[in-house]
Motif scaffolding. Structure first.
Motif, PDB file in Angstrom:
ATOM      1  N   ARG A  51       7.686 -13.395  -1.708  1.00  0.00           N
ATOM      2  CA  ARG A  51       8.513 -12.858  -0.809  1.00  0.00           C
ATOM      3  C   ARG A  51       7.694 -11.823  -0.144  1.00  0.00           C
ATOM      4  NH1 ARG A  51      14.063 -11.163  -3.021  1.00  0.00           N
ATOM      5  NH2 ARG A  51      12.616  -9.932  -4.318  1.00  0.00           N
ATOM      6  N   PHE A  52       8.078 -11.764   1.466  1.00  0.00           N
ATOM      7  CA  PHE A  52       7.306 -10.720   2.080  1.00  0.00           C
ATOM      8  C   PHE A  52       8.289  -9.980   2.984  1.00  0.00           C
ATOM      9  CE2 PHE A  52       3.936 -13.539   1.226  1.00  0.00           C
ATOM     10  CZ  PHE A  52       2.817 -12.710   0.824  1.00  0.00           C
ATOM     11  N   PHE A  53       8.156  -8.694   3.059  1.00  0.00           N
ATOM     12  CA  PHE A  53       9.487  -7.811   3.772  1.00  0.00           C
ATOM     13  C   PHE A  53       8.723  -7.404   4.857  1.00  0.00           C
ATOM     14  CE2 PHE A  53      10.471  -7.939  -0.809  1.00  0.00           C
ATOM     15  CZ  PHE A  53      11.848  -8.436  -0.959  1.00  0.00           C
ATOM     16  N   PRO A  54       9.426  -7.748   6.169  1.00  0.00           N
ATOM     17  CA  PRO A  54       8.847  -7.222   7.332  1.00  0.00           C
ATOM     18  C   PRO A  54       9.067  -5.803   7.441  1.00  0.00           C
ATOM     19  CG  PRO A  54      11.073  -7.971   7.728  1.00  0.00           C
ATOM     20  CD  PRO A  54      10.687  -8.416   6.237  1.00  0.00           C
ATOM     21  N   LEU A  55       7.874  -5.186   8.190  1.00  0.00           N
ATOM     22  CA  LEU A  55       7.900  -3.662   8.202  1.00  0.00           C
ATOM     23  C   LEU A  55       8.596  -3.397   9.550  1.00  0.00           C
ATOM     24  CD1 LEU A  55       4.468  -2.703   7.097  1.00  0.00           C
ATOM     25  CD2 LEU A  55       6.591  -2.337   5.735  1.00  0.00           C
ATOM     26  N   LEU A  70       3.024   7.060   2.467  1.00  0.00           N
ATOM     27  CA  LEU A  70       2.803   5.841   1.315  1.00  0.00           C
ATOM     28  C   LEU A  70       1.320   5.823   1.602  1.00  0.00           C
ATOM     29  CD1 LEU A  70       3.382   3.401  -0.402  1.00  0.00           C
ATOM     30  CD2 LEU A  70       3.686   2.079   1.762  1.00  0.00           C
ATOM     31  N   GLN A  71       0.844   5.402   0.693  1.00  0.00           N
ATOM     32  CA  GLN A  71      -0.765   4.925   0.528  1.00  0.00           C
ATOM     33  C   GLN A  71      -0.952   3.850  -0.458  1.00  0.00           C
ATOM     34  OE1 GLN A  71      -3.845   8.010   0.418  1.00  0.00           O
ATOM     35  NE2 GLN A  71      -5.441   6.544  -0.103  1.00  0.00           N
ATOM     36  N   LEU A  72      -1.455   2.802  -0.054  1.00  0.00           N
ATOM     37  CA  LEU A  72      -1.622   1.467  -0.769  1.00  0.00           C
ATOM     38  C   LEU A  72      -3.243   1.389  -1.065  1.00  0.00           C
ATOM     39  CD1 LEU A  72      -0.537  -1.013  -2.237  1.00  0.00           C
ATOM     40  CD2 LEU A  72      -0.341  -2.243  -0.230  1.00  0.00           C
ATOM     41  N   ASN A  73      -3.571   1.269  -2.315  1.00  0.00           N
ATOM     42  CA  ASN A  73      -5.091   1.027  -2.624  1.00  0.00           C
ATOM     43  C   ASN A  73      -4.977  -0.165  -3.616  1.00  0.00           C
ATOM     44  OD1 ASN A  73      -5.949   3.625  -1.653  1.00  0.00           O
ATOM     45  ND2 ASN A  73      -4.908   4.359  -3.400  1.00  0.00           N
ATOM     46  N   ILE A  74      -5.898  -1.153  -2.951  1.00  0.00           N
ATOM     47  CA  ILE A  74      -6.043  -2.338  -3.522  1.00  0.00           C
ATOM     48  C   ILE A  74      -7.281  -2.754  -4.042  1.00  0.00           C
ATOM     49  CG2 ILE A  74      -5.510  -5.144  -3.350  1.00  0.00           C
ATOM     50  CD1 ILE A  74      -3.517  -4.417  -1.343  1.00  0.00           C
ATOM     51  N   GLN A  75      -7.620  -3.187  -5.063  1.00  0.00           N
ATOM     52  CA  GLN A  75      -8.937  -3.416  -5.708  1.00  0.00           C
ATOM     53  C   GLN A  75      -8.922  -4.277  -6.726  1.00  0.00           C
ATOM     54  OE1 GLN A  75     -10.248   0.469  -7.011  1.00  0.00           O
ATOM     55  NE2 GLN A  75     -10.893   1.231  -5.137  1.00  0.00           N
ATOM     56  N   GLU A  76      -9.421  -5.688  -6.728  1.00  0.00           N
ATOM     57  CA  GLU A  76      -9.901  -6.520  -7.715  1.00  0.00           C
ATOM     58  C   GLU A  76      -8.459  -6.822  -8.525  1.00  0.00           C
ATOM     59  OE1 GLU A  76     -13.404  -6.888  -9.789  1.00  0.00           O
ATOM     60  OE2 GLU A  76     -14.350  -5.900  -8.050  1.00  0.00           O
ATOM     61  N   LYS A  77      -7.586  -7.302  -8.019  1.00  0.00           N
ATOM     62  CA  LYS A  77      -6.350  -7.681  -8.740  1.00  0.00           C
ATOM     63  C   LYS A  77      -5.411  -6.454  -9.343  1.00  0.00           C
ATOM     64  CE  LYS A  77      -7.604 -12.289  -9.755  1.00  0.00           C
ATOM     65  NZ  LYS A  77      -7.378 -13.445 -10.886  1.00  0.00           N
ATOM     66  N   ARG A  78      -5.823  -5.421  -8.807  1.00  0.00           N
ATOM     67  CA  ARG A  78      -5.121  -3.913  -9.342  1.00  0.00           C
ATOM     68  C   ARG A  78      -4.814  -3.132  -7.979  1.00  0.00           C
ATOM     69  NH1 ARG A  78      -5.219  -2.534 -14.478  1.00  0.00           N
ATOM     70  NH2 ARG A  78      -4.692  -0.562 -13.870  1.00  0.00           N
ATOM     71  N   PHE A  79      -3.516  -2.567  -7.897  1.00  0.00           N
ATOM     72  CA  PHE A  79      -3.173  -1.928  -6.825  1.00  0.00           C
ATOM     73  C   PHE A  79      -2.806  -0.568  -7.563  1.00  0.00           C
ATOM     74  CE2 PHE A  79       0.499  -4.626  -7.974  1.00  0.00           C
ATOM     75  CZ  PHE A  79       1.434  -3.475  -8.035  1.00  0.00           C
ATOM     76  N   PRO A  89      13.218   5.036  -1.814  1.00  0.00           N
ATOM     77  CA  PRO A  89      12.645   4.209  -3.327  1.00  0.00           C
ATOM     78  C   PRO A  89      13.164   2.999  -3.060  1.00  0.00           C
ATOM     79  CG  PRO A  89      14.541   6.117  -3.304  1.00  0.00           C
ATOM     80  CD  PRO A  89      13.873   6.015  -1.670  1.00  0.00           C
ATOM     81  N   ILE A  90      14.279   2.524  -2.195  1.00  0.00           N
ATOM     82  CA  ILE A  90      14.322   1.134  -2.054  1.00  0.00           C
ATOM     83  C   ILE A  90      13.259   0.313  -1.322  1.00  0.00           C
ATOM     84  CG2 ILE A  90      15.984  -0.543  -0.644  1.00  0.00           C
ATOM     85  CD1 ILE A  90      18.127   1.795  -0.910  1.00  0.00           C
ATOM     86  N   LEU A  91      12.589   1.053  -0.443  1.00  0.00           N
ATOM     87  CA  LEU A  91      11.451   0.265   0.272  1.00  0.00           C
ATOM     88  C   LEU A  91      10.386   0.188  -1.000  1.00  0.00           C
ATOM     89  CD1 LEU A  91       9.962  -1.224   2.424  1.00  0.00           C
ATOM     90  CD2 LEU A  91       9.423   1.082   3.389  1.00  0.00           C
ATOM     91  N   LEU A  92      10.189   1.229  -1.862  1.00  0.00           N
ATOM     92  CA  LEU A  92       9.095   1.207  -2.982  1.00  0.00           C
ATOM     93  C   LEU A  92       9.385   0.032  -3.826  1.00  0.00           C
ATOM     94  CD1 LEU A  92       6.985   2.250  -4.264  1.00  0.00           C
ATOM     95  CD2 LEU A  92       8.488   3.893  -5.533  1.00  0.00           C
ATOM     96  N   LYS A  93      10.733  -0.172  -4.291  1.00  0.00           N
ATOM     97  CA  LYS A  93      11.074  -1.062  -5.439  1.00  0.00           C
ATOM     98  C   LYS A  93      10.863  -2.557  -4.498  1.00  0.00           C
ATOM     99  CE  LYS A  93      15.072  -2.802  -7.885  1.00  0.00           C
ATOM    100  NZ  LYS A  93      16.226  -2.603  -8.105  1.00  0.00           N
ATOM    101  N   ARG A  94      11.117  -2.638  -2.981  1.00  0.00           N
ATOM    102  CA  ARG A  94      10.767  -4.277  -2.633  1.00  0.00           C
ATOM    103  C   ARG A  94       9.080  -4.222  -2.577  1.00  0.00           C
ATOM    104  NH1 ARG A  94      14.615  -4.155   2.752  1.00  0.00           N
ATOM    105  NH2 ARG A  94      16.443  -4.661   1.624  1.00  0.00           N
ATOM    106  N   LEU A  95       8.225  -2.941  -2.171  1.00  0.00           N
ATOM    107  CA  LEU A  95       6.939  -3.190  -2.255  1.00  0.00           C
ATOM    108  C   LEU A  95       6.269  -3.782  -3.611  1.00  0.00           C
ATOM    109  CD1 LEU A  95       4.028  -2.880  -0.788  1.00  0.00           C
ATOM    110  CD2 LEU A  95       4.562  -0.320  -1.536  1.00  0.00           C
ATOM    111  N   ILE A  96       6.828  -3.084  -4.679  1.00  0.00           N
ATOM    112  CA  ILE A  96       6.364  -3.281  -5.892  1.00  0.00           C
ATOM    113  C   ILE A  96       6.478  -4.761  -6.251  1.00  0.00           C
ATOM    114  CG2 ILE A  96       6.635  -2.807  -8.371  1.00  0.00           C
ATOM    115  CD1 ILE A  96       6.925   0.176  -7.624  1.00  0.00           C
ATOM    116  N   ALA A  97       7.986  -5.310  -6.211  1.00  0.00           N
ATOM    117  CA  ALA A  97       8.269  -6.592  -6.494  1.00  0.00           C
ATOM    118  C   ALA A  97       7.377  -7.685  -5.658  1.00  0.00           C
ATOM    119  CB  ALA A  97       9.606  -6.809  -5.920  1.00  0.00           C
ATOM    120  N   THR A  98       6.950  -7.209  -4.233  1.00  0.00           N
ATOM    121  CA  THR A  98       6.195  -8.219  -3.489  1.00  0.00           C
ATOM    122  C   THR A  98       4.650  -8.283  -3.971  1.00  0.00           C
ATOM    123  OG1 THR A  98       7.428  -7.797  -1.507  1.00  0.00           O
ATOM    124  CG2 THR A  98       5.280  -8.616  -1.366  1.00  0.00           C
ATOM    125  N   LEU A  99       4.224  -7.128  -4.601  1.00  0.00           N
ATOM    126  CA  LEU A  99       2.774  -6.908  -4.999  1.00  0.00           C
ATOM    127  C   LEU A  99       2.693  -7.762  -6.576  1.00  0.00           C
ATOM    128  CD1 LEU A  99       1.962  -3.334  -4.013  1.00  0.00           C
ATOM    129  CD2 LEU A  99       1.043  -5.478  -3.066  1.00  0.00           C
TER     130      LEU A  99
END
Length: 102
Positions: A51-55, A70-79, A89-99
């Motif tokens: 699922r993707f949540f629109p910004l 917020l700063q998101l760092n993605i490196q080889e299957k880890r973030f 906190p609600i947006l953070l929960k959605r972001l983590i679920a999506t990732l």
């Protein structure tokens, strides 16, 4: 189909409850083994369809320059996520679920 809907509703309610699985099952008189089975089944179904949540941009208003919330760092299957004080906190929960579904 009714059974699937019944358990899907309980799994969703459990996610929102902030209770442990044992506590939720005890309060709702549910067998913990059945709950675990349906939770895993639902998790597999959800992970198959990320699922993707629109910004949504903020409405018009004065432009205020502030530190990044917020700063998101993605490196080889880890973030990793760095969060500022004013991040939702609600947006953070959605972001983590999506990732986690990726």
């Amino acid at each position: 189909m009714a059974k699937k809907h019944y358990w899907r509703q309980h799994v969703a309610s459990w996610h929102e409850s902030n209770l442990s699985q044992v506590e939720y099952c005890r309060l709702n008189d549910l067998p913990i083994k059945n709950f675990g089975y349906w939770k895993r089944k639902e998790s597999k179904a959800v992970s198959a369809h990320p699922r993707f949540f629109p910004l949504v941009a903020a409405g018009p208003g004065p432009m205020v320059k502030r530190a990044s919330a917020l700063q998101l760092n993605i490196q080889e299957k880890r973030f990793s996520i760095e969060i500022g004080e004013d991040f939702s906190p609600i947006l953070l929960k959605r972001l983590i679920a999506t990732l986690e579904q990726l």
